[in-house]
Design an enzyme around this catalytic site. Sequence first.
Site, PDB file in Angstrom:
ATOM      1  N   ASN A  13       2.803  18.397  51.528  1.00 29.45           N
ATOM      2  CA  ASN A  13       2.169  17.981  50.305  1.00 29.45           C
ATOM      3  C   ASN A  13       1.430  19.121  49.759  1.00 29.45           C
ATOM      4  O   ASN A  13       0.541  19.612  50.046  1.00 29.45           O
ATOM      5  CB  ASN A  13       1.359  16.841  50.262  1.00 29.45           C
ATOM      6  CG  ASN A  13       0.686  16.030  49.175  1.00 29.45           C
ATOM      7  OD1 ASN A  13      -0.202  15.513  49.052  1.00 29.45           O
ATOM      8  ND2 ASN A  13       1.357  16.649  47.794  1.00 29.45           N
ATOM      9  N   GLN A  46       0.934  18.944  43.082  1.00 27.68           N
ATOM     10  CA  GLN A  46      -0.326  18.956  42.496  1.00 27.68           C
ATOM     11  C   GLN A  46      -1.164  20.322  41.934  1.00 27.68           C
ATOM     12  O   GLN A  46      -0.964  21.147  43.125  1.00 27.68           O
ATOM     13  CB  GLN A  46      -1.624  18.092  43.004  1.00 27.68           C
ATOM     14  CG  GLN A  46      -1.394  16.580  43.090  1.00 27.68           C
ATOM     15  CD  GLN A  46      -0.348  16.118  43.991  1.00 27.68           C
ATOM     16  OE1 GLN A  46      -0.122  16.717  45.009  1.00 27.68           O
ATOM     17  NE2 GLN A  46      -0.067  14.960  43.594  1.00 27.68           N
ATOM     18  N   ASN A  64      -1.154  16.219  38.286  1.00 29.37           N
ATOM     19  CA  ASN A  64       0.052  16.017  38.832  1.00 29.37           C
ATOM     20  C   ASN A  64       1.040  17.104  38.369  1.00 29.37           C
ATOM     21  O   ASN A  64       0.597  17.413  37.091  1.00 29.37           O
ATOM     22  CB  ASN A  64       0.613  14.560  38.698  1.00 29.37           C
ATOM     23  CG  ASN A  64       0.099  13.726  39.994  1.00 29.37           C
ATOM     24  OD1 ASN A  64      -0.453  13.958  40.862  1.00 29.37           O
ATOM     25  ND2 ASN A  64      -0.212  12.257  39.459  1.00 29.37           N
ATOM     26  N   CYS A  73      -6.879  12.884  45.658  1.00 21.34           N
ATOM     27  CA  CYS A  73      -5.788  13.391  46.465  1.00 21.34           C
ATOM     28  C   CYS A  73      -6.257  13.833  47.876  1.00 21.34           C
ATOM     29  O   CYS A  73      -7.071  14.948  47.645  1.00 21.34           O
ATOM     30  CB  CYS A  73      -5.003  14.657  45.820  1.00 21.34           C
ATOM     31  SG  CYS A  73      -3.675  15.237  46.926  1.00 21.34           S
ATOM     32  N   GLY A  74      -5.796  13.118  48.701  1.00 24.51           N
ATOM     33  CA  GLY A  74      -6.564  13.344  50.066  1.00 24.51           C
ATOM     34  C   GLY A  74      -6.290  14.722  50.873  1.00 24.51           C
ATOM     35  O   GLY A  74      -6.793  15.329  51.350  1.00 24.51           O
ATOM     36  N   ASN A  75      -5.050  15.020  50.659  1.00 25.14           N
ATOM     37  CA  ASN A  75      -4.271  16.150  51.283  1.00 25.14           C
ATOM     38  C   ASN A  75      -5.024  17.373  50.569  1.00 25.14           C
ATOM     39  O   ASN A  75      -5.276  18.320  51.141  1.00 25.14           O
ATOM     40  CB  ASN A  75      -2.643  16.179  51.115  1.00 25.14           C
ATOM     41  CG  ASN A  75      -2.075  15.163  52.126  1.00 25.14           C
ATOM     42  OD1 ASN A  75      -2.482  15.107  53.231  1.00 25.14           O
ATOM     43  ND2 ASN A  75      -1.101  14.600  51.825  1.00 25.14           N
ATOM     44  N   ASN A 148      -7.912   6.294  44.147  1.00 23.89           N
ATOM     45  CA  ASN A 148      -6.624   6.217  43.036  1.00 23.89           C
ATOM     46  C   ASN A 148      -5.979   5.048  43.592  1.00 23.89           C
ATOM     47  O   ASN A 148      -6.341   4.432  44.690  1.00 23.89           O
ATOM     48  CB  ASN A 148      -5.909   7.257  42.853  1.00 23.89           C
ATOM     49  CG  ASN A 148      -5.293   7.585  44.203  1.00 23.89           C
ATOM     50  OD1 ASN A 148      -5.494   7.308  45.402  1.00 23.89           O
ATOM     51  ND2 ASN A 148      -4.523   8.838  44.356  1.00 23.89           N
ATOM     52  N   HIS A 150      -3.269   2.169  44.922  1.00 27.49           N
ATOM     53  CA  HIS A 150      -2.051   1.922  45.866  1.00 27.49           C
ATOM     54  C   HIS A 150      -1.666   0.595  45.916  1.00 27.49           C
ATOM     55  O   HIS A 150      -2.587  -0.311  45.982  1.00 27.49           O
ATOM     56  CB  HIS A 150      -2.359   2.739  47.296  1.00 27.49           C
ATOM     57  CG  HIS A 150      -2.335   4.168  46.981  1.00 27.49           C
ATOM     58  ND1 HIS A 150      -1.411   4.951  47.434  1.00 27.49           N
ATOM     59  CD2 HIS A 150      -3.574   5.004  46.848  1.00 27.49           C
ATOM     60  CE1 HIS A 150      -1.815   6.154  47.302  1.00 27.49           C
ATOM     61  NE2 HIS A 150      -2.976   6.380  46.950  1.00 27.49           N
ATOM     62  N   GLU A 199       4.883   8.966  44.682  1.00 27.26           N
ATOM     63  CA  GLU A 199       3.499   9.020  44.232  1.00 27.26           C
ATOM     64  C   GLU A 199       3.366   9.034  42.780  1.00 27.26           C
ATOM     65  O   GLU A 199       4.576   9.725  41.776  1.00 27.26           O
ATOM     66  CB  GLU A 199       3.136  10.405  44.556  1.00 27.26           C
ATOM     67  CG  GLU A 199       1.701  10.836  44.384  1.00 27.26           C
ATOM     68  CD  GLU A 199       1.112  11.792  45.365  1.00 27.26           C
ATOM     69  OE1 GLU A 199       0.094  12.448  45.055  1.00 27.26           O
ATOM     70  OE2 GLU A 199       2.007  12.401  46.221  1.00 27.26           O
ATOM     71  N   CYS A 208       1.125  12.152  51.600  1.00 29.85           N
ATOM     72  CA  CYS A 208       0.139  11.428  50.775  1.00 29.85           C
ATOM     73  C   CYS A 208      -0.842  10.996  51.465  1.00 29.85           C
ATOM     74  O   CYS A 208      -0.928   9.921  52.116  1.00 29.85           O
ATOM     75  CB  CYS A 208       0.771  10.293  49.823  1.00 29.85           C
ATOM     76  SG  CYS A 208      -0.510   9.829  48.651  1.00 29.85           S
ATOM     77  N   GLY A 209      -2.122  11.706  51.387  1.00 23.95           N
ATOM     78  CA  GLY A 209      -3.346  11.608  52.219  1.00 23.95           C
ATOM     79  C   GLY A 209      -3.932  10.221  51.397  1.00 23.95           C
ATOM     80  O   GLY A 209      -4.335   9.310  52.658  1.00 23.95           O
ATOM     81  N   THR A 210      -3.965   9.978  50.366  1.00 20.58           N
ATOM     82  CA  THR A 210      -4.588   8.654  50.002  1.00 20.58           C
ATOM     83  C   THR A 210      -3.641   7.533  50.311  1.00 20.58           C
ATOM     84  O   THR A 210      -4.098   6.395  50.365  1.00 20.58           O
ATOM     85  CB  THR A 210      -5.005   8.614  48.349  1.00 20.58           C
ATOM     86  OG1 THR A 210      -3.860   8.989  47.538  1.00 20.58           O
ATOM     87  CG2 THR A 210      -5.994   9.714  48.101  1.00 20.58           C
ATOM     88  N   GLY A 211      -2.467   7.884  50.432  1.00 20.25           N
ATOM     89  CA  GLY A 211      -1.421   6.813  50.558  1.00 20.25           C
ATOM     90  C   GLY A 211      -1.590   6.313  52.018  1.00 20.25           C
ATOM     91  O   GLY A 211      -1.456   5.063  52.357  1.00 20.25           O
TER      92      GLY A 211
END
Length: 268
Positions: A13, A46, A64, A73-75, A148, A150, A199, A208-211
Amino acid sequence: MGIAFHKMHGLGNDFVVIDARVQPVSLSEAHIRAIADRNTGVGFDQLIIIEASTEADARMRIFNADGGEVEACGNATRCVARLLGSDVRIETLGGILHGRAAAGGVSIDMGQPRFDWQTIPLAYAMDTRDMPVGWDGLERPSAVNVGNPHVVFFVADTHAVPLDMLGPRIETDALFPERINVNVATITGPSAIDLRVWERGVGLTRACGTGACATAVAAIRLGLATGPVTVSLPGGALEIAWQPGESIIMTGAATHVFSGEIDTGWLG
């Protein structure tokens, strides 16, 4: 004078990271889309802009590839934490996140997940644990906001789902007034999940870290898995630890690829 940047990624990512504390920048949505182009620009999922913060060590803004700004965005947070230091607090639109160096990369305290339909947000009230909705065989998802929004579908085989077709339909469904990130997941063990993510504003992504956070939380909440959970994405694996009433802790790699400079004359 050009705009200095770092190219980084978390499990594939990928990000262009600009430190605006050193060199202030002003980029339009058209500029962001131009830089995002993988054929004629730098290319990224991103764009990250680091700014000064009065509430934390730094502020992180996230855009984005389509030019739209998003909350979390976690990553990217792991990558920014790696740039800034081993123990940092980062302000985002989704809240203040805490990053620390850890075995295997960087750990981020992502805060507590939110489940109320208003905070996802949804267009109308429903049980976000087991939503009575579906799209062409994808049915009864869970919804989680982890900074965010999901929606998570548990399926027998995540690779059998045509996410490239269903993802954009679900993302833009009227049920989700701020659009939605779409996750399809398969439980592969008591603490193991395979995951693919569509995403919001990006499309199919390698990670996707938050995913991963939202999916692990949904699985634990439904009794499908016990934490900490290893979430395997096309780009690699993340470890997600969570217990009800506590913060989500995400741990994974953050890689610096190269540094460069964007020619502002090219942007126009």
